[in-house]
Design an enzyme around this catalytic site. Sequence first.
Site, mmCIF file in Angstrom:
data_model
loop_
_atom_site.group_PDB
_atom_site.id
_atom_site.type_symbol
_atom_site.label_atom_id
_atom_site.label_comp_id
_atom_site.label_asym_id
_atom_site.label_seq_id
_atom_site.Cartn_x
_atom_site.Cartn_y
_atom_site.Cartn_z
ATOM 1 C CG ASN A 170 36.547 72.528 80.557
ATOM 2 O OD1 ASN A 170 35.457 72.444 80.205
ATOM 3 N ND2 ASN A 170 36.923 72.367 81.581
ATOM 4 C CD1 TRP A 171 34.950 74.213 74.476
ATOM 5 C CD2 TRP A 171 32.762 74.314 73.554
ATOM 6 N NE1 TRP A 171 35.015 73.781 72.982
ATOM 7 C CE2 TRP A 171 33.468 73.975 72.279
ATOM 8 C CE3 TRP A 171 31.414 74.774 73.331
ATOM 9 C CZ2 TRP A 171 32.969 73.750 70.955
ATOM 10 C CZ3 TRP A 171 30.918 74.318 71.924
ATOM 11 C CH2 TRP A 171 31.716 74.120 70.870
ATOM 12 C CE LYS A 172 37.909 75.958 82.403
ATOM 13 N NZ LYS A 172 38.662 76.696 83.300
ATOM 14 C CG HIS A 228 37.640 71.061 85.750
ATOM 15 N ND1 HIS A 228 37.827 72.506 86.582
ATOM 16 C CD2 HIS A 228 38.458 71.269 84.717
ATOM 17 C CE1 HIS A 228 38.595 73.353 85.824
ATOM 18 N NE2 HIS A 228 38.864 72.608 84.610
ATOM 19 C CD GLU A 230 36.895 76.087 86.517
ATOM 20 O OE1 GLU A 230 35.950 75.456 85.646
ATOM 21 O OE2 GLU A 230 38.075 76.562 86.014
ATOM 22 C CD GLU A 260 42.716 70.978 84.000
ATOM 23 O OE1 GLU A 260 42.916 71.575 82.740
ATOM 24 O OE2 GLU A 260 41.881 71.040 84.481
ATOM 25 N N GLY A 263 43.058 79.387 84.083
ATOM 26 C CA GLY A 263 42.362 80.582 83.690
ATOM 27 C C GLY A 263 43.273 81.974 84.310
ATOM 28 C CB SER A 292 47.672 79.292 81.291
ATOM 29 O OG SER A 292 46.650 80.086 82.379
ATOM 30 N N GLY A 304 41.243 75.334 78.419
ATOM 31 C CA GLY A 304 39.918 75.902 78.694
ATOM 32 C C GLY A 304 39.857 77.176 77.766
ATOM 33 N N GLY A 305 40.413 78.389 78.254
ATOM 34 C CA GLY A 305 40.148 79.420 77.424
ATOM 35 C C GLY A 305 40.234 79.384 75.903
#
Length: 252
Positions: free
Chosen positions: A12-14, A98, A100, A169, A175, A214, A235-236
């Site tokens: 997930n590049w966000k 998600h 977010e 998640e 993150g 993470s 993600g990251g």
Amino acid sequence: MTTQRRPLIAGNWKMNAGNAEGRELANAVATGAARAKGADLVIAPPFTLLAKVSSDVRGSNVEVAGQNMHQAASGAFTGEISAEMLKDAGCSWVILGHSERRQYFGETDELVGAKTRAAFAAGLRPIVCVGETLAEREAGATLEVVLRQLDAVVADLAAHPSVGAVAYEPVWAIGTGKVASPEQAQEVHAAIRAHLAKTSKELADVTRLLYGGSVKPSNATELLGCADIDGALIGGASLSSEDFLEIAARAR
Ligand code: PGA
């Protein structure tokens, strides 16, 4: 008898990566994908890159996902993107619910349910995200929250077994560098699978449950080694092709 679920590793590049950077990343993932032959690979770039990235990865075993979509098929919804538009841009998957989206854009369980139905109806494969906040975990409400979020989509998942996936998640691990321990993650994954089994044994057997929060090469082996963890939503670390592929290579 337990079903062999093929690992699913999604990035997930966000809201990251412009044209040059995103296409370089997508090409590097596609080129290196042979390293992770044991897993299905999915990347979720921002909307602006979907069509280009889809053409960049064509012919590789990397598939493309939207990070969100609107539940309506079309119409006066300024700024929104439909399931058909995602498909048109080359997506076969979409990430829904998600944390977010739930936290910053007010997405409720009902809305995530409506989006999930719309995704299935359009032939897109949803990765539905669930997870508790730190306050909910500390209040002992983890399973109550996660299973409530799951209940909003379970009938739709059951109507299309083996099409969708669920990502657990924990919000406090996203993150933050604070990864759930394999025991904490496995406990919730097992509860999700047991809950799916109440609706359909087949659904529980075939649904891939991804852990997210993470995930890095350094913790992936342990997490992916858990009985009910069938992949990862990253993600990251998915912004580095090297790290993303390294995590995927650890999935068996
Ligand atoms: P993270 O994000 O890997 O950066 O913690 C995971 C996610 O939000 O899907």
